[in-house]
Scaffold this motif. Sequence first.
Motif, PDB file in Angstrom:
ATOM      1  N   THR A   1       0.862  -1.179   0.000  1.00  0.00           N
ATOM      2  CA  THR A   1       0.000   0.000   0.000  1.00  0.00           C
ATOM      3  C   THR A   1       0.899   1.229   0.000  1.00  0.00           C
ATOM      4  O   THR A   1       2.111   1.123   0.160  1.00  0.00           O
ATOM      5  N   ALA A   2       0.302   2.387  -0.145  1.00  0.00           N
ATOM      6  CA  ALA A   2       1.037   3.646  -0.026  1.00  0.00           C
ATOM      7  C   ALA A   2       0.205   4.601   0.812  1.00  0.00           C
ATOM      8  O   ALA A   2      -1.000   4.733   0.611  1.00  0.00           O
ATOM      9  N   ASN A   3       0.865   5.230   1.770  1.00  0.00           N
ATOM     10  CA  ASN A   3       0.188   6.194   2.625  1.00  0.00           C
ATOM     11  C   ASN A   3       1.104   7.404   2.772  1.00  0.00           C
ATOM     12  O   ASN A   3       2.246   7.270   3.205  1.00  0.00           O
TER      13      ASN A   3
ATOM     14  N   ARG B   1       4.192   0.719   2.151  1.00  0.00           N
ATOM     15  CA  ARG B   1       4.061  -0.209   3.267  1.00  0.00           C
ATOM     16  C   ARG B   1       3.789  -1.592   2.675  1.00  0.00           C
ATOM     17  O   ARG B   1       2.999  -1.728   1.752  1.00  0.00           O
ATOM     18  N   VAL B   2       4.434  -2.610   3.232  1.00  0.00           N
ATOM     19  CA  VAL B   2       4.243  -3.982   2.773  1.00  0.00           C
ATOM     20  C   VAL B   2       3.935  -4.852   3.982  1.00  0.00           C
ATOM     21  O   VAL B   2       4.618  -4.766   5.002  1.00  0.00           O
ATOM     22  N   ARG B   3       2.889  -5.677   3.834  1.00  0.00           N
ATOM     23  CA  ARG B   3       2.463  -6.533   4.931  1.00  0.00           C
ATOM     24  C   ARG B   3       2.119  -7.924   4.411  1.00  0.00           C
ATOM     25  O   ARG B   3       1.558  -8.054   3.325  1.00  0.00           O
ATOM     26  N   PRO B   4       2.404  -8.952   5.210  1.00  0.00           N
ATOM     27  CA  PRO B   4       1.968 -10.297   4.811  1.00  0.00           C
ATOM     28  C   PRO B   4       0.467 -10.420   4.995  1.00  0.00           C
ATOM     29  O   PRO B   4      -0.095  -9.900   5.959  1.00  0.00           O
ATOM     30  N   MET B   5      -0.184 -11.069   4.051  1.00  0.00           N
ATOM     31  CA  MET B   5      -1.633 -11.284   4.106  1.00  0.00           C
ATOM     32  C   MET B   5      -1.921 -12.714   3.662  1.00  0.00           C
ATOM     33  O   MET B   5      -1.256 -13.235   2.767  1.00  0.00           O
ATOM     34  N   ARG B   6      -2.925 -13.310   4.254  1.00  0.00           N
ATOM     35  CA  ARG B   6      -3.387 -14.622   3.819  1.00  0.00           C
ATOM     36  C   ARG B   6      -4.743 -14.391   3.150  1.00  0.00           C
ATOM     37  O   ARG B   6      -5.735 -14.161   3.815  1.00  0.00           O
ATOM     38  N   PRO B   7      -4.782 -14.390   1.814  1.00  0.00           N
ATOM     39  CA  PRO B   7      -6.050 -14.115   1.130  1.00  0.00           C
ATOM     40  C   PRO B   7      -7.007 -15.291   1.223  1.00  0.00           C
ATOM     41  O   PRO B   7      -6.589 -16.441   1.406  1.00  0.00           O
TER      42      PRO B   7
ATOM     43  N   GLU C   1      -5.309   3.141   6.273  1.00  0.00           N
ATOM     44  CA  GLU C   1      -4.594   3.453   5.032  1.00  0.00           C
ATOM     45  C   GLU C   1      -5.419   3.060   3.812  1.00  0.00           C
ATOM     46  O   GLU C   1      -5.450   3.790   2.818  1.00  0.00           O
ATOM     47  N   ILE C   2      -6.075   1.901   3.887  1.00  0.00           N
ATOM     48  CA  ILE C   2      -6.901   1.430   2.774  1.00  0.00           C
ATOM     49  C   ILE C   2      -8.057   2.392   2.526  1.00  0.00           C
ATOM     50  O   ILE C   2      -8.417   2.652   1.377  1.00  0.00           O
ATOM     51  N   GLN C   3      -8.627   2.944   3.574  1.00  0.00           N
ATOM     52  CA  GLN C   3      -9.712   3.923   3.402  1.00  0.00           C
ATOM     53  C   GLN C   3      -9.218   5.138   2.624  1.00  0.00           C
ATOM     54  O   GLN C   3      -9.956   5.714   1.833  1.00  0.00           O
ATOM     55  N   ASN C   4      -7.960   5.520   2.833  1.00  0.00           N
ATOM     56  CA  ASN C   4      -7.393   6.686   2.162  1.00  0.00           C
ATOM     57  C   ASN C   4      -6.926   6.401   0.745  1.00  0.00           C
ATOM     58  O   ASN C   4      -6.899   7.291  -0.092  1.00  0.00           O
ATOM     59  N   ASN C   5      -6.490   5.158   0.489  1.00  0.00           N
ATOM     60  CA  ASN C   5      -5.985   4.797  -0.834  1.00  0.00           C
ATOM     61  C   ASN C   5      -6.227   3.307  -1.040  1.00  0.00           C
ATOM     62  O   ASN C   5      -5.523   2.478  -0.465  1.00  0.00           O
TER      63      ASN C   5
ATOM     64  N   ARG D   1       2.556 -10.833  -9.458  1.00  0.00           N
ATOM     65  CA  ARG D   1       2.154  -9.519  -8.955  1.00  0.00           C
ATOM     66  C   ARG D   1       0.735  -9.253  -9.438  1.00  0.00           C
ATOM     67  O   ARG D   1       0.455  -9.310 -10.631  1.00  0.00           O
ATOM     68  N   LEU D   2      -0.161  -8.990  -8.497  1.00  0.00           N
ATOM     69  CA  LEU D   2      -1.551  -8.658  -8.803  1.00  0.00           C
ATOM     70  C   LEU D   2      -1.785  -7.209  -8.397  1.00  0.00           C
ATOM     71  O   LEU D   2      -1.603  -6.855  -7.233  1.00  0.00           O
ATOM     72  N   GLN D   3      -2.171  -6.385  -9.349  1.00  0.00           N
ATOM     73  CA  GLN D   3      -2.400  -4.970  -9.088  1.00  0.00           C
ATOM     74  C   GLN D   3      -3.882  -4.666  -9.219  1.00  0.00           C
ATOM     75  O   GLN D   3      -4.558  -5.209 -10.095  1.00  0.00           O
ATOM     76  N   GLY D   4      -4.382  -3.806  -8.340  1.00  0.00           N
ATOM     77  CA  GLY D   4      -5.794  -3.447  -8.416  1.00  0.00           C
ATOM     78  C   GLY D   4      -6.217  -2.600  -7.238  1.00  0.00           C
ATOM     79  O   GLY D   4      -5.409  -1.918  -6.612  1.00  0.00           O
ATOM     80  N   SER D   5      -7.500  -2.677  -6.940  1.00  0.00           N
ATOM     81  CA  SER D   5      -8.053  -1.873  -5.857  1.00  0.00           C
ATOM     82  C   SER D   5      -8.972  -2.725  -4.994  1.00  0.00           C
ATOM     83  O   SER D   5      -9.462  -3.767  -5.420  1.00  0.00           O
ATOM     84  N   LEU D   6      -9.188  -2.245  -3.780  1.00  0.00           N
ATOM     85  CA  LEU D   6     -10.040  -2.949  -2.829  1.00  0.00           C
ATOM     86  C   LEU D   6     -11.397  -2.277  -2.720  1.00  0.00           C
ATOM     87  O   LEU D   6     -11.495  -1.053  -2.751  1.00  0.00           O
ATOM     88  N   LEU D   7     -12.417  -3.102  -2.596  1.00  0.00           N
ATOM     89  CA  LEU D   7     -13.749  -2.611  -2.272  1.00  0.00           C
ATOM     90  C   LEU D   7     -14.020  -2.936  -0.813  1.00  0.00           C
ATOM     91  O   LEU D   7     -13.768  -4.061  -0.365  1.00  0.00           O
TER      92      LEU D   7
END
Length: 144
Positions: A19-21, A26-32, A53-57, A73-79
């Motif tokens: 993410t970027a804030n 910022r990079v974080r491990p996630m289990r999708p 941060e996600i709310q902002n970007n 690499r998967l690029q996109g946006s979150l809903l």
Amino acid sequence: MFNPQILSMINNKTLFMGTANDNVPRVRPMRPFLEGDHTIWLISYADTEKSKEIQNNKQIELCTISDNHDVLRLQGSLLTEQELNAAEVEPVRQQIFETVPNIADFFTGADDVNMVIYKFQVKNIILRMMETVERPELNFPPID
């Protein structure tokens, strides 16, 4: 719909979310949580810095590497849940709580208000296969 190689790199793996804030990466491990073979959901606590941060970007990138050193690499946006239909969110929350290992260690149930889920809208997929160094990155067309 993801192809089998991409699915194997996502399913039951830890991916790293970028993410970027305020212009700071910022990079974080996630289990999708992978719903079927086409939808990626991310799970978090509602009151974390990450959620703020996600709310902002909402633009993110998920990255992982296979045992063979292929890079995805998967690029996109979150809903956010507020942007989605409750009829879609409720069954996914239930599936997450029933299938994600150890989720009960973090949340009290599928309706826990401390749990937030995000639907990842993939806009670009980059797969770099490391079989040869001469092979360029493969950029797939955006997914609608």
